[in-house]
Design a protein around this motif. Structure first.
Motif, PDB file in Angstrom:
ATOM      1  N   PRO A 107       0.553  -1.401  -0.466  1.00  0.00           N
ATOM      2  CA  PRO A 107      -0.254   0.313   0.302  1.00  0.00           C
ATOM      3  C   PRO A 107       0.908   0.867   0.043  1.00  0.00           C
ATOM      4  CG  PRO A 107       0.115  -1.081   2.591  1.00  0.00           C
ATOM      5  CD  PRO A 107       0.761  -1.566   1.348  1.00  0.00           C
ATOM      6  N   ASP A 108       0.417   2.399  -0.497  1.00  0.00           N
ATOM      7  CA  ASP A 108       1.204   3.767  -0.821  1.00  0.00           C
ATOM      8  C   ASP A 108       1.183   4.561   0.602  1.00  0.00           C
ATOM      9  OD1 ASP A 108       2.163   3.128  -3.181  1.00  0.00           O
ATOM     10  OD2 ASP A 108       0.840   4.011  -4.184  1.00  0.00           O
ATOM     11  N   GLU A 109      -0.511   4.416   0.595  1.00  0.00           N
ATOM     12  CA  GLU A 109      -1.031   5.186   2.302  1.00  0.00           C
ATOM     13  C   GLU A 109      -0.501   5.002   3.634  1.00  0.00           C
ATOM     14  OE1 GLU A 109      -1.926   8.556   1.948  1.00  0.00           O
ATOM     15  OE2 GLU A 109      -1.588   8.237  -0.572  1.00  0.00           O
ATOM     16  N   PRO A 110       0.245   5.340   4.143  1.00  0.00           N
ATOM     17  CA  PRO A 110       0.366   5.146   5.839  1.00  0.00           C
ATOM     18  C   PRO A 110      -0.617   5.109   7.137  1.00  0.00           C
ATOM     19  CG  PRO A 110       1.274   6.922   5.329  1.00  0.00           C
ATOM     20  CD  PRO A 110       0.741   6.580   3.789  1.00  0.00           C
ATOM     21  N   ASP A 111      -0.793   4.068   7.446  1.00  0.00           N
ATOM     22  CA  ASP A 111      -2.215   3.914   8.163  1.00  0.00           C
ATOM     23  C   ASP A 111      -1.660   3.827   9.995  1.00  0.00           C
ATOM     24  OD1 ASP A 111      -4.646   3.586   9.610  1.00  0.00           O
ATOM     25  OD2 ASP A 111      -4.974   2.004   8.554  1.00  0.00           O
ATOM     26  N   TRP A 112      -1.136   4.754  10.554  1.00  0.00           N
ATOM     27  CA  TRP A 112       0.031   4.468  12.032  1.00  0.00           C
ATOM     28  C   TRP A 112      -1.806   5.297  13.052  1.00  0.00           C
ATOM     29  CZ3 TRP A 112       4.243   8.104   9.238  1.00  0.00           C
ATOM     30  CH2 TRP A 112       4.557   7.049   8.939  1.00  0.00           C
TER      31      TRP A 112
END
Length: 298
Positions: A116-121
């Motif tokens: 995935p490109d988008e971070p989910d932090w």
């Protein structure tokens, strides 16, 4: 203990020791071989951990055998991996690395697939952030996190550079390759002066045995590298970035941070095995104390 967010690439390196680097489409035989973890961000995270910081690695991996190898080694090095995404049906990144008798290296990297490109932090409180350019969205998010927390945000600026992340970062450390892509014309000093003006912060270029040249506003200078017998340069730049970021988080000024990072990277170059040669805090402090006079005399 300083808490450092590190965002970017984590891979496995399949390392082959050779007499000379391959140049022809034929079969070669290695003198030795090993399998070690690699990747700019992961190497820097291990360096931070060995230097007595706490690294929180944000990376993208697949739920595959390569990804499992990567996570297992990072956890053995006490690197926090809970920010690292593991994706079913994807492919993790890995590299083949050739190292010649002079310690120079040639790398062929597969960036991975289906990641995935988008971070989910959900980020912890941090004292600094470091990011490489292998994951653009992650680098931008990490630099924003540092800016929002009012702590140092360091970009490891290799090609292809991520302009938005560079503009957010408080500190940009170009490789020669990264600087050549960002500003191809002029001397190193002229290009660093322009880069500092365009980006509005502190910038430098790391150049191996040639040391580090830096610029901030109207001020600039050069910090020589320590002279050592080079065995293996693989991962030395990543160790430098990890050590530099940790030193800034601890409140050191840029000159002291560069010297600390130069010492850690120099020790690594005397040891084989990529990031396996990253030094401890005691080793780095001792080396710096024993060799700083030689730098000051040059």
């Amino acid at each position: 203990m300083m808490q450092i967010l590190v965002a970017g690439q984590a891979v496995v390196d399949f390392i082959f020791e050779v007499d000379t680097l391959p140049t022809e489409p034929e079969k070669y035989r290695a003198r030795g071989a090993r399998i070690v973890g690699g990747g700019c961000a992961a190497n820097a995270a291990v360096a931070i951990s060995r230097l007595d910081g706490r690294a929180h690695l944000a990376a993208r991996l697949a739920e595959d055998p390569v990804g499992q190898l990567i996570i297992a080694e990072l956890q053995r090095e006490r690197v926090g991996t809970y920010l690292t995404t593991k994706i079913q049906g994807a492919s993790s990144s890995y590299s083949s690395v050739y190292i010649d008798r002079a310690g120079e290296r040639q790398i062929m990297n597969f960036r991975g697939d289906g990641l995935p490109d988008e971070p989910d932090w959900s980020l912890p409180a941090i004292d600094a952030a470091l990011a490489d350019t292998r994951w653009a969205e992650g680098a931008i998010a990490a630099m924003k996190a540092a800016r929002d927390a009012d702590v140092p945000g360091v970009m490891d600026a290799e090609a292809p550079v991520v302009r938005e992340a560079l503009e957010i970062a408080s500190h940009v450390a170009f490789s020669r390759q990264g600087l050549d892509e960002f500003l191809p014309d002029g001397t190193v000093e002229e290009r660093l002066e322009l880069a500092a003006s365009l980006l509005g912060g502190w910038v430098c270029v790391t150049d191996g045995a040639q040391g580090v040249t830096w610029r901030q506003g109207d001020e600039g200078g050069h910090v020589p590298a320590f002279e050592v017998d080079v065995v293996d340069t693989l991962g030395a730049g990543d160790v430098w970035h990890g050590a530099f970021t940790l030193a800034l988080a601890e409140g050191r000024g840029e000159l002291a941070a560069m010297r600390f990072a130069n010492a850690a990277a120099a020790i690594k170059c005397t040891r084989p095995g990529g990031r396996a040669g990253s030094p401890t805090r005691d080793e780095t402090d001792s080396f710096l104390q024993e060799n700083l006079h030689a730098i000051d005399a040059r």
